[in-house]
Design a protein around this motif. Structure first.
Motif, mmCIF file in Angstrom:
data_model
loop_
_atom_site.group_PDB
_atom_site.id
_atom_site.type_symbol
_atom_site.label_atom_id
_atom_site.label_comp_id
_atom_site.label_asym_id
_atom_site.label_seq_id
_atom_site.Cartn_x
_atom_site.Cartn_y
_atom_site.Cartn_z
ATOM 1 N N THR A 11 -38.240 6.762 19.007
ATOM 2 C CA THR A 11 -37.902 6.343 18.209
ATOM 3 C C THR A 11 -38.596 5.825 16.495
ATOM 4 O O THR A 11 -40.028 6.062 16.838
ATOM 5 N N GLY A 12 -38.124 5.167 15.614
ATOM 6 C CA GLY A 12 -38.976 5.362 14.523
ATOM 7 C C GLY A 12 -38.838 4.141 13.232
ATOM 8 O O GLY A 12 -38.334 3.110 13.629
ATOM 9 N N LEU A 13 -40.514 3.925 12.668
ATOM 10 C CA LEU A 13 -40.777 2.442 11.979
ATOM 11 C C LEU A 13 -39.551 2.983 10.815
ATOM 12 O O LEU A 13 -39.138 3.955 10.201
ATOM 13 N N GLN A 14 -38.459 1.699 10.786
ATOM 14 C CA GLN A 14 -37.264 1.438 9.158
ATOM 15 C C GLN A 14 -38.219 0.387 8.281
ATOM 16 O O GLN A 14 -38.254 -0.667 8.907
ATOM 17 N N LEU A 15 -38.249 0.421 6.753
ATOM 18 C CA LEU A 15 -38.390 -0.776 6.158
ATOM 19 C C LEU A 15 -36.977 -1.246 6.321
ATOM 20 O O LEU A 15 -35.838 -0.369 5.749
ATOM 21 N N LEU A 16 -36.675 -2.452 6.172
ATOM 22 C CA LEU A 16 -35.377 -3.309 5.422
ATOM 23 C C LEU A 16 -35.944 -4.629 4.845
ATOM 24 O O LEU A 16 -36.966 -5.195 5.260
ATOM 25 N N SER A 17 -34.808 -4.583 4.077
ATOM 26 C CA SER A 17 -35.098 -5.754 2.936
ATOM 27 C C SER A 17 -34.038 -6.741 3.558
ATOM 28 O O SER A 17 -32.451 -6.547 3.331
ATOM 29 N N LEU A 18 -34.048 -7.952 2.820
ATOM 30 C CA LEU A 18 -33.494 -8.821 3.691
ATOM 31 C C LEU A 18 -33.240 -10.156 2.815
ATOM 32 O O LEU A 18 -34.493 -10.955 2.743
ATOM 33 N N VAL A 19 -32.068 -10.730 2.245
ATOM 34 C CA VAL A 19 -32.043 -11.956 1.732
ATOM 35 C C VAL A 19 -31.018 -13.281 2.522
ATOM 36 O O VAL A 19 -30.432 -12.723 2.657
ATOM 37 N N LYS A 20 -32.361 -14.097 2.545
ATOM 38 C CA LYS A 20 -31.168 -14.950 3.035
ATOM 39 C C LYS A 20 -31.347 -16.461 2.599
ATOM 40 O O LYS A 20 -31.570 -16.696 1.687
ATOM 41 N N PRO A 21 -30.156 -17.280 3.205
ATOM 42 C CA PRO A 21 -29.549 -18.070 2.407
ATOM 43 C C PRO A 21 -30.985 -19.375 1.653
ATOM 44 O O PRO A 21 -30.520 -19.963 1.025
ATOM 45 N N GLU A 22 -31.882 -19.539 2.157
ATOM 46 C CA GLU A 22 -32.807 -20.286 2.628
ATOM 47 C C GLU A 22 -33.599 -19.402 1.100
ATOM 48 O O GLU A 22 -34.524 -20.685 0.552
ATOM 49 N N GLY A 23 -33.230 -18.611 0.192
ATOM 50 C CA GLY A 23 -33.402 -18.581 -0.749
ATOM 51 C C GLY A 23 -34.850 -18.009 -0.223
ATOM 52 O O GLY A 23 -35.980 -17.771 -1.336
ATOM 53 N N VAL A 24 -35.193 -17.043 0.888
ATOM 54 C CA VAL A 24 -35.919 -16.063 0.558
ATOM 55 C C VAL A 24 -35.849 -14.488 1.097
ATOM 56 O O VAL A 24 -35.074 -14.546 1.613
ATOM 57 N N GLY A 57 -35.859 -2.497 -6.842
ATOM 58 C CA GLY A 57 -34.990 -3.258 -7.552
ATOM 59 C C GLY A 57 -34.179 -3.935 -6.324
ATOM 60 O O GLY A 57 -33.862 -4.896 -5.927
ATOM 61 N N LEU A 58 -33.977 -2.742 -5.725
ATOM 62 C CA LEU A 58 -33.183 -3.096 -4.000
ATOM 63 C C LEU A 58 -33.907 -3.835 -3.279
ATOM 64 O O LEU A 58 -33.929 -4.451 -2.644
ATOM 65 N N LEU A 59 -35.675 -3.082 -3.044
ATOM 66 C CA LEU A 59 -36.819 -3.659 -2.121
ATOM 67 C C LEU A 59 -36.690 -5.131 -2.244
ATOM 68 O O LEU A 59 -37.509 -5.584 -1.332
ATOM 69 N N PHE A 60 -37.232 -5.394 -3.311
ATOM 70 C CA PHE A 60 -37.844 -6.772 -3.761
ATOM 71 C C PHE A 60 -36.514 -7.663 -3.952
ATOM 72 O O PHE A 60 -36.696 -8.876 -4.498
ATOM 73 N N GLY A 61 -35.249 -7.097 -4.722
ATOM 74 C CA GLY A 61 -34.754 -8.121 -5.418
ATOM 75 C C GLY A 61 -34.293 -8.987 -6.430
ATOM 76 O O GLY A 61 -35.270 -8.588 -7.312
ATOM 77 N N ALA A 62 -33.672 -10.158 -5.827
ATOM 78 C CA ALA A 62 -34.840 -11.375 -7.358
ATOM 79 C C ALA A 62 -36.149 -11.913 -6.555
ATOM 80 O O ALA A 62 -36.355 -12.732 -7.512
ATOM 81 N N GLY A 63 -36.427 -11.040 -6.171
ATOM 82 C CA GLY A 63 -37.687 -12.182 -4.980
ATOM 83 C C GLY A 63 -39.315 -12.303 -6.248
ATOM 84 O O GLY A 63 -38.962 -11.217 -6.759
ATOM 85 N N ASP A 64 -39.856 -12.785 -6.075
ATOM 86 C CA ASP A 64 -40.909 -12.857 -6.773
ATOM 87 C C ASP A 64 -42.635 -12.564 -6.197
ATOM 88 O O ASP A 64 -42.714 -12.882 -5.546
ATOM 89 N N PRO A 100 -31.630 -0.780 4.094
ATOM 90 C CA PRO A 100 -32.763 0.523 4.284
ATOM 91 C C PRO A 100 -32.980 0.439 2.328
ATOM 92 O O PRO A 100 -32.107 0.424 1.807
ATOM 93 N N VAL A 101 -34.582 0.304 2.293
ATOM 94 C CA VAL A 101 -34.869 1.470 1.082
ATOM 95 C C VAL A 101 -34.921 3.339 0.887
ATOM 96 O O VAL A 101 -35.104 3.102 1.718
ATOM 97 N N ALA A 358 -47.120 -0.360 2.363
ATOM 98 C CA ALA A 358 -46.887 -0.490 1.912
ATOM 99 C C ALA A 358 -46.240 -2.318 1.414
ATOM 100 O O ALA A 358 -46.091 -2.666 0.357
ATOM 101 N N LEU A 359 -46.508 -2.679 2.705
ATOM 102 C CA LEU A 359 -46.332 -4.205 3.112
ATOM 103 C C LEU A 359 -46.959 -5.108 2.506
ATOM 104 O O LEU A 359 -46.875 -6.119 2.679
#
Length: 393
Positions: A11-24, A57-64, A100-101, A358-359
């Protein structure tokens, strides 16, 4: 032949970016199974992958990023950010998808399928383009790999694709659309420095637009002929003079928002009018074109139509461009990158970080700004102790 390499872990680590419906926005590291390569595939242990503006742009999306909060564990951190309500509509297509990014990267092939082309890469250092590179292991087709020249490190080959092919794509677009010189903004970036080296080598007029005096000094130290500082009170006149000198009627703008795009078109028109032999109330008949290829300024694009009627403003992206020119022409560009990897297309980074680093909000606050001179290199396998074994190939 016996090649010394390290087989992949299960197994290995992978970074994932998720947009949740509650605006997170949630960014996390998850453990994923390391794929078994098909006959025509290889598994690359990723040891270097750049954090490009397109990746951010993909990693953070519209996140502040100012709202970034860290949770999780030391080995599996989780970062959350708030997404402004007004920006959620633009994120509708991403809701509930852990993406994935990482567009490009480089590393060592640690497993290979049975096909001769795949087996030939086992133990070799390669660069690859295919997304999902912010991971310890990436399984790709052998044909997606660029075998790096002997003695090239993954860090030297990590940025083989996006920036070099974008810079070459700008020059190729210039030639195909009948222009003879270029204008480029954010010109002190890694990409801008590459474009400057290409134009100097190929004898192409280039007008470099920067935002700070120290950026202008950097480019001039690298041989740039025309450098215009947008912060200078004489910027518009300096730009017009540079356009007169070069005859540039094509520009590539990385900022997108603000007034710069319109200012470039206006100065192009002023430069053409200085050599015009007769007056036309419709302005110059020479077509002036600005392509926006980035969004460093996320505000509206503003302009006053003071540049006649022969003009165009549009978007430009690397991958659609490569599709348009076809595989033969695209391969010729890739070959030039490979041939000049340590010279024309050399990249520099301000810092190398691991996946867990990176996080960290403190690091995000730096590389998330996408500022010139703060480009980070991500090494997904940084800090890991790998025990080499012999593998028969």
């Amino acid at each position: 032949m016996t090649t010394k390499t390290t087989p992949p872990t299960p197994t290995g680590l992978q970074l994932l970016s998720l947009v949740k419906p509650e605006g997170v926005l949630e960014i996390s590291l998850v453990s994923v199974p390391t794929p078994t390569p098909a006959a025509d595939e290889v598994v690359v242990r990723i040891e270097a992958t750049p954090i490009n503006p397109s990746d951010i742009g993909l990693l953070f999306g519209a996140g502040d990023i100012r709202t970034a909060k860290l949770s999780g564990t030391a080995s599996h951190p989780v970062v959350t950010m708030q997404i402004p309500p007004a920006a959620m509509k633009a994120m509708a297509g991403r809701l509930g998808q852990a993406l994935p990014v990482g567009n490009e990267g480089a590393g060592v092939v640690v497993a290979a399928g049975s096909a001769p082309a795949a087996q030939a890469l086992l133990g070799k250092t390669v660069a690859t383009l295919g997304g999902a590179m912010y991971a310890q292991y990436r399984c790709v087709k052998a044909e997606q790999c660029l075998l790096l020249p002997e003695g090239t490190t993954p860090a030297e080959g990590a940025s083989c694709f996006v920036n070099p092919l974008t810079a070459l794509g700008m020059v190729e677009t210039m030639r195909r659309e009948g222009h003879t010189a270029l204008v480029h903004t954010a010109a002190a970036s890694n990409l801008g420095q590459m474009l400057n080296r290409i134009c100097l080598k190929d004898g192409i007029g280039l007008v470099n637009i920067v935002r700070k005096p120290e950026q202008a000094a950097l480019l001039k130290s690298q041989g740039a002929v025309h450098v215009c500082d947008a912060s200078a009170p004489t910027f518009l006149e300096d730009l017009t003079q540079a356009l007169v000198a070069t005859g540039a009627t094509l520009a590539f703008d990385a900022t997108g928002g603000g007034k710069l795009t319109g200012q470039i078109l206006g100065c192009m028109e002023a430069a053409l009018n200085r050599t015009a032999k007769e007056y036309s109330r419709y302005g110059s008949t020479t077509h002036k074109q600005v392509y926006i290829y980035g969004g460093l300024d996320t505000g509206p694009t503003e302009f006053n139509r003071n540049f006649g009627m022969a003009w165009g403003m549009g978007g430009w992206l690397l991958f659609p461009f490569l599709q348009r020119i076809g595989p033969v022409a695209a391969q010729a560009l890739r070959q030039r990158v490979a041939d000049e990897l340590k010279t024309t297309f050399a990249s520099s980074y301000s810092k190398e970080i691991s996946l867990t680093e990176a996080l960290q909000p403190a690091e995000i606050a730096v590389y998330g700004q996408r500022a010139t001179g703060t480009k980070y290199l991500l090494n997904p396998n940084k800090g890991l102790v790998l025990q080499p074994e012999n593998i028969e190939t």
